[in-house]
Write an enzyme that holds these catalytic residues in place. Structure first.
Site: not given
Length: 184
Positions: A9-11
Site C-alpha cells: 500500500v502507498s502509505s
C-alpha cells in the site's frame, strides 16, 4: 518450495486487508510494504528478494501492487524469473513466464499503473496550486511524530544498523535518512 505473497500500500494510513484477504490460504508467508511503488527501494520487497529461491512462487494481487513504474516492474520480474521463481498476479489470473506475450501484457498493465500514478500526482499538484491561490499555505503531509520517536529510539540505542532500523520501523531508506537528518 515456498509460496510468498507480496502486498503493498502507498502509505501507512492505507489498509492492506483487501490484498491480504486475496492471498489467504494461497501463500506460506506474506510480506507487506507500506510505501510508494515509485521505485524498488522498499524494505519488504528487498526482504522478498533475499528469501525466494529457485522453484518458489510469488503471488501478488495486481500488477500495480508490485510497481508503479513500468521499467521497475519489468526489472523486478526479470530479477525474479531469472532465478527460477514463478510470479502470479491474482486479479489477472496471469502467470508471468517471460514469454513475448506475457511481457507485452504485463508491460501494458504496468503502463496503465504508471499513467494512473502520474494522474494522481497531477491532481495533487493542481489541488496544491488552488489552495495557494486561495491564500492557503500548503505545508504538505503532517509529520508523523510517532514514527520519528520510533526511529529516534532505535538510533539512541546505537546498536542497530540503518538497514535494521528501516526494517524495524517499517520505513524506506530515504524516509529513514530524512528523519535522521531532521533529528541531528
Amino acid at each position: 518450495m515456498k509460496t510468498f505473497g507480496y502486498v503493498r500500500v502507498s502509505s501507512k494510513d492505507q489498509n492492506e486487508s483487501r490484498q491480504i484477504e486475496a492471498l489467504k490460504g494461497l501463500v506460506d508467508e506474506i510480506l507487506i510494504d507500506k510505501c510508494s511503488g515509485k521505485n524498488a527501494d522498499r524494505p519488504q520487497l528487498q526482504a522478498l528478494f533475499q528469501k525466494v529461491r529457485s522453484g518458489d512462487t510469488v503471488k501478488i494481487k495486481s500488477v500495480d501492487r508490485l510497481a508503479r513504474n513500468t521499467r521497475d516492474l519489468l526489472e523486478i520480474l526479470d530479477h525474479l524469473t531469472s532465478q527460477g521463481i514463478k510470479v502470479i498476479f491474482i486479479d489477472n489470473n496471469m502467470t508471468f513466464d517471460d514469454t513475448p506475450t506475457s511481457k507485452f501484457y504485463v508491460t501494458m498493465l504496468g503502463a496503465v499503473g504508471e499513467l494512473e500514478r502520474s494522474f494522481i500526482r497531477q491532481r495533487q499538484q493542481e489541488g496544491i496550486e488552488i489552495a495557494k491561490e486561495k491564500g492557503g499555505v500548503f505545508k504538505g503531509r503532517p509529520k508523523d511524530e510517532e514514527l520519528r520517536k520510533t526511529v529516534a529510539g532505535y538510533l539512541a540505542k546505537g546498536s542497530y544498523t540503518s538497514q535494521e532500523i528501516c526494517k524495524l520501523a517499517g520505513v524506506s531508506r530515504a524516509t529513514f535518512f530524512r528523519i535522521k537528518k531532521e533529528l541531528v
